[in-house]
Design an enzyme around this catalytic site. Structure first.
Site, PDB file in Angstrom:
ATOM      1  N   CYS A 121       6.897   0.295  14.771  1.00 41.64           N
ATOM      2  CA  CYS A 121       6.081  -0.234  15.858  1.00 41.64           C
ATOM      3  C   CYS A 121       4.948  -1.104  15.289  1.00 41.64           C
ATOM      4  O   CYS A 121       5.165  -1.917  14.396  1.00 41.64           O
ATOM      5  CB  CYS A 121       5.572   0.945  16.680  1.00 41.64           C
ATOM      6  N   THR A 122       3.737  -0.915  15.756  1.00 47.56           N
ATOM      7  CA  THR A 122       2.619  -1.744  15.305  1.00 47.56           C
ATOM      8  C   THR A 122       2.066  -1.333  13.947  1.00 47.56           C
ATOM      9  O   THR A 122       1.062  -1.884  13.502  1.00 47.56           O
ATOM     10  CB  THR A 122       1.487  -1.744  16.352  1.00 47.56           C
TER      11      THR A 122
END
Length: 198
Positions: free
Chosen positions: A108-109
């Protein structure tokens, strides 16, 4: 077989499945193979419990000051990455781990933190679909891939949002130990890997 140390970084407002998914994959693989392939542990900046997304409290095994040197570093995402992007001690720690690690993975981030540590320069990378523009902004020399669940650059592997970290982790198990071991882990987890668009 040499046991590889798998460090999973955790922090306030980390997305739970971002770190719990890979934790499960590497831990189950190790359990199914006499605990030989991987030693999995969590690492946080401080020794106190972190409060992950939606208030889940997690006690880290180590801090960034006393953790064993990882062979595999996993950096999850979540809204907490927005603060850590500008927190130099964490960026420096990630960069230091990457110098000696065999693999550096983001979910993800978590890719934003790898970008801030200058680990994505000239590479392809992905992230959560809602963070594509931000990754492009902070990593202009990185090719942001929007149509794959994970992107393998060799040492650096990034995955898309949340559940994609499970697919990436199973892929890494297969890369390191063979597809049969990865399939055994997925079967034990009763997880159908989404391999069509990786």
């Amino acid at each position: 077989m040499t046991t590889k140390k798998v460090a999973i970084f955790i922090f306030d407002n980390a997305e739970v499945l971002d770190f719990a998914g890979p934790f499960e994959v590497f831990s189950v693989t190790s359990e199914l193979n006499n605990y030989e392939p991987f030693e999995v542990y969590t690492v946080a900046e401080k020794s106190t419990a972190i409060s992950a997304r939606n208030g889940l409290s997690v006690n880290p095994d180590y801090t960034i000051l006393n953790c064993p040197k990882p062979d595999i570093l996993i950096v999850p995402g979540g809204i907490g990455t927005r603060i850590l992007m500008n927190h130099q001690p964490i960026i420096d720690w990630i960069k230091s781990c990457a110098e000696t690690a065999e693999l550096v993975l983001s979910v993800c981030t978590g890719s934003l933190l790898l970008a801030k540590a200058s680990l994505l320069e000239g590479l392809e990378a992905t992230t959560h679909h809602r963070a594509f523009d931000l990754l492009i902004e902070i990593a202009p020399n990185t090719t942001v891939v929007k149509d794959r669940r994970f992107v393998d650059n060799g040492k650096i592997i990034t995955s898309g949002g949340i559940s994609a970290g499970i697919d990436m982790s199973l892929y890494v198990v297969g890369r390191l130990l063979g597809k049969e071991k990865a399939d055994q882990t997925a079967e034990q987890m009763e997880y159908k890997q989404l391999t069509a668009n990786c």
